[in-house]
Design an enzyme around this catalytic site. Structure first.
Site, PDB file in Angstrom:
ATOM      1  N   GLY A 140       2.080   2.098  10.682  1.00 11.77           N
ATOM      2  CA  GLY A 140       3.039   3.192  10.551  1.00 11.77           C
ATOM      3  C   GLY A 140       3.717   3.585  11.855  1.00 11.77           C
ATOM      4  O   GLY A 140       4.376   4.621  11.923  1.00 11.77           O
ATOM      5  N   HIS A 144      -9.653   1.141   4.476  1.00 11.67           N
ATOM      6  CA  HIS A 144      -8.397   1.313   5.238  1.00 11.67           C
ATOM      7  C   HIS A 144      -8.679   2.228   6.430  1.00 11.67           C
ATOM      8  O   HIS A 144      -9.494   3.160   6.321  1.00 11.67           O
ATOM      9  CB  HIS A 144      -7.327   1.917   4.327  1.00 11.67           C
ATOM     10  CG  HIS A 144      -5.964   1.895   4.945  1.00 11.67           C
ATOM     11  ND1 HIS A 144      -5.563   2.821   5.871  1.00 11.67           N
ATOM     12  CD2 HIS A 144      -4.920   1.035   4.787  1.00 11.67           C
ATOM     13  CE1 HIS A 144      -4.329   2.540   6.256  1.00 11.67           C
ATOM     14  NE2 HIS A 144      -3.910   1.463   5.616  1.00 11.67           N
ATOM     15  N   ASN A 163       0.879  -1.176   0.000  1.00  4.31           N
ATOM     16  CA  ASN A 163       0.000   0.000   0.000  1.00  4.31           C
ATOM     17  C   ASN A 163       0.914   1.224   0.000  1.00  4.31           C
ATOM     18  O   ASN A 163       1.476   1.583   1.022  1.00  4.31           O
ATOM     19  CB  ASN A 163      -0.880  -0.021   1.258  1.00  4.31           C
ATOM     20  CG  ASN A 163      -1.697   1.265   1.401  1.00  4.31           C
ATOM     21  OD1 ASN A 163      -1.790   2.053   0.457  1.00  4.31           O
ATOM     22  ND2 ASN A 163      -2.293   1.468   2.571  1.00  4.31           N
ATOM     23  N   LYS A 203       0.161   4.221  -0.301  1.00  2.00           N
ATOM     24  CA  LYS A 203      -0.494   5.426   0.246  1.00  2.00           C
ATOM     25  C   LYS A 203      -0.212   6.622  -0.675  1.00  2.00           C
ATOM     26  O   LYS A 203      -0.077   6.439  -1.880  1.00  2.00           O
ATOM     27  CB  LYS A 203      -0.023   5.683   1.674  1.00  2.00           C
ATOM     28  CG  LYS A 203      -0.100   4.440   2.550  1.00  2.00           C
ATOM     29  CD  LYS A 203      -0.017   4.766   4.004  1.00  2.00           C
ATOM     30  CE  LYS A 203       0.113   3.474   4.791  1.00  2.00           C
ATOM     31  NZ  LYS A 203      -0.134   3.650   6.207  1.00  2.00           N
ATOM     32  N   GLU A 223      -5.767  -5.116  10.294  1.00  2.00           N
ATOM     33  CA  GLU A 223      -4.753  -4.093  10.532  1.00  2.00           C
ATOM     34  C   GLU A 223      -5.059  -3.358  11.835  1.00  2.00           C
ATOM     35  O   GLU A 223      -5.859  -2.412  11.835  1.00  2.00           O
ATOM     36  CB  GLU A 223      -4.747  -3.077   9.386  1.00  2.00           C
ATOM     37  CG  GLU A 223      -4.437  -3.666   8.030  1.00  2.00           C
ATOM     38  CD  GLU A 223      -3.817  -2.627   7.116  1.00  2.00           C
ATOM     39  OE1 GLU A 223      -2.690  -2.847   6.679  1.00  2.00           O
ATOM     40  OE2 GLU A 223      -4.442  -1.589   6.869  1.00  2.00           O
ATOM     41  N   GLU A 275      -7.144   4.638   7.576  1.00  2.00           N
ATOM     42  CA  GLU A 275      -6.940   6.066   7.312  1.00  2.00           C
ATOM     43  C   GLU A 275      -8.170   6.666   6.620  1.00  2.00           C
ATOM     44  O   GLU A 275      -8.487   7.837   6.814  1.00  2.00           O
ATOM     45  CB  GLU A 275      -5.662   6.257   6.480  1.00  2.00           C
ATOM     46  CG  GLU A 275      -4.422   6.050   7.339  1.00  2.00           C
ATOM     47  CD  GLU A 275      -3.194   5.537   6.613  1.00  2.00           C
ATOM     48  OE1 GLU A 275      -3.141   5.607   5.368  1.00  2.00           O
ATOM     49  OE2 GLU A 275      -2.277   5.060   7.302  1.00  2.00           O
ATOM     50  N   SER A 287       3.004  -2.361  10.325  1.00  2.00           N
ATOM     51  CA  SER A 287       4.455  -2.428  10.544  1.00  2.00           C
ATOM     52  C   SER A 287       5.028  -3.817  10.272  1.00  2.00           C
ATOM     53  O   SER A 287       5.914  -4.278  10.992  1.00  2.00           O
ATOM     54  CB  SER A 287       4.810  -1.954  11.959  1.00  2.00           C
ATOM     55  OG  SER A 287       4.423  -0.601  12.128  1.00  2.00           O
TER      56      SER A 287
HETATM   57  C1  PEP Z   1      -0.964   0.104   5.941  1.00  2.00           C
HETATM   58  O1  PEP Z   1      -1.054   1.301   5.785  1.00  2.00           O
HETATM   59  O2  PEP Z   1      -1.816  -0.632   5.463  1.00  2.00           O
HETATM   60  C2  PEP Z   1       0.173  -0.406   6.716  1.00  2.00           C
HETATM   61  C3  PEP Z   1       0.117  -1.639   7.137  1.00  2.00           C
HETATM   62  O3  PEP Z   1       1.215   0.458   6.933  1.00  2.00           O
HETATM   63  P1  PEP Z   1       2.618   0.116   7.658  1.00  2.00           P
HETATM   64  O4  PEP Z   1       3.113  -1.179   7.084  1.00  2.00           O
HETATM   65  O5  PEP Z   1       3.498   1.268   7.329  1.00  2.00           O
HETATM   66  O6  PEP Z   1       2.335  -0.012   9.105  1.00  2.00           O
END
Ligand code: PEP
Length: 248
Positions: free
Chosen positions: A172, A94, A9, A11, A166, A96, A211
């Site tokens: 992040g 997601h 992803n 972003k 998630e 976000e 992460s």
């Molecule tokens: C994401 O945004 O879906 C995500 C898992 O980000 P990160 O791996 O940076 O935590």
């Protein structure tokens, strides 16, 4: 055994030159991958990235999709449009988008329905915040998010979705759920899917996101119900993304 999926992803990152370099680096390092691979890129770059991944093992994905097919919905992109650019996947719900754009469980469910109806595989994201986890509400929150989608798609839709667990506190932040913590939630999700349809529910890929990095990917993906990863930060570096693909 379920095939694993490693989906990046990106972003709101990238640019014409950076995208070309990143995809060239990933393609150069792919050595007969045994998992599904996707990159979910910002919409303006779908055309560029579609050309760059053509003929490779990498599928293309978008980061959102409209709940509508066409019409007066300024700023939205329909599943049909995504298909025209060769998108196999679209991330839906997601965290976000849920938090910055107020997407409700119902809106996420409708986007999932539209994606499926148009032949785009939705990667449906679910997950709890830190305060919800600390209040012992993880299963309630994730269960509610999953139920909303299952109620909208029914058993027939099960074969056409991917789910990504998630935990919001892990996205992040560099904090990762331990493999055991993640597996516990994945098993709860699996139980819901199997209850709806035993055979189809066993086949749904449930990804972990939050992460995931080269050094924790293998342990996470070794768990029984963790069928790959949705990768944010580490998908922006070819070497890291390739290492996660190798771990899968
Ligand atoms: C994401 O945004 O879906 C995500 C898992 O980000 P990160 O791996 O940076 O935590």
């Amino acid at each position: 055994m379920r095939r694993k999926l490693v989906a990046g992803n990106w972003k709101m990152n990238g640019g014409l030159a950076a995208n070309a370099e990143l995809l060239a680096g990933i393609k150069a390092g792919l050595d007969n991958p045994r998992c599904d691979i996707a990159v979910c890129v910002p919409s303006p770059y779908l055309s560029q990235c579609a050309k760059d991944v053509a003929g490779s093992a990498i599928s293309l994905g978008a980061q959102d999709v409209s709940a509508q097919d066409s019409g007066a919905y300024t700023g939205e992109t329909s599943a049909k449009m995504l298909l025209e650019f060769g998108c196999r996947y679209a991330i839906v719900g997601h965290s976000e988008r849920r938090s910055y754009h107020g997407e409700t469980d119902e809106a996420v469910a409708q986007k999932t329905v539209r994606a499926i109806a148009n032949g785009v595989v939705p990667i449906v994201c679910v997950g709890e915040t830190l305060s919800e986890r600390e209040a012992g509400k993880t299963n309630d929150v994730v269960g509610r998010q999953v139920d909303a989608v299952l109620a909208a798609i029914g058993a027939d839709g099960l074969g056409k979705i991917v789910i990504a667990y998630e935990p919001v506190w892990a996205i992040g932040t560099g904090k990762t759920a331990t493999p055991e913590m993640a597996q516990e939630v994945h098993a709860e999700i699996r139980a819901k899917l199997v209850k709806l349809d035993a055979q189809a529910g066993e086949k749904v890929q449930i990804l972990y996101g939050g992460s995931m990095k080269p050094d924790n990917a293998k342990a996470l993906m070794s768990m029984a119900d963790i069928d790959g990863g949705l990768i944010g930060g580490a998908s922006l570096k070819a070497a890291d993304f390739l290492a996660i693909i190798a771990a899968a």
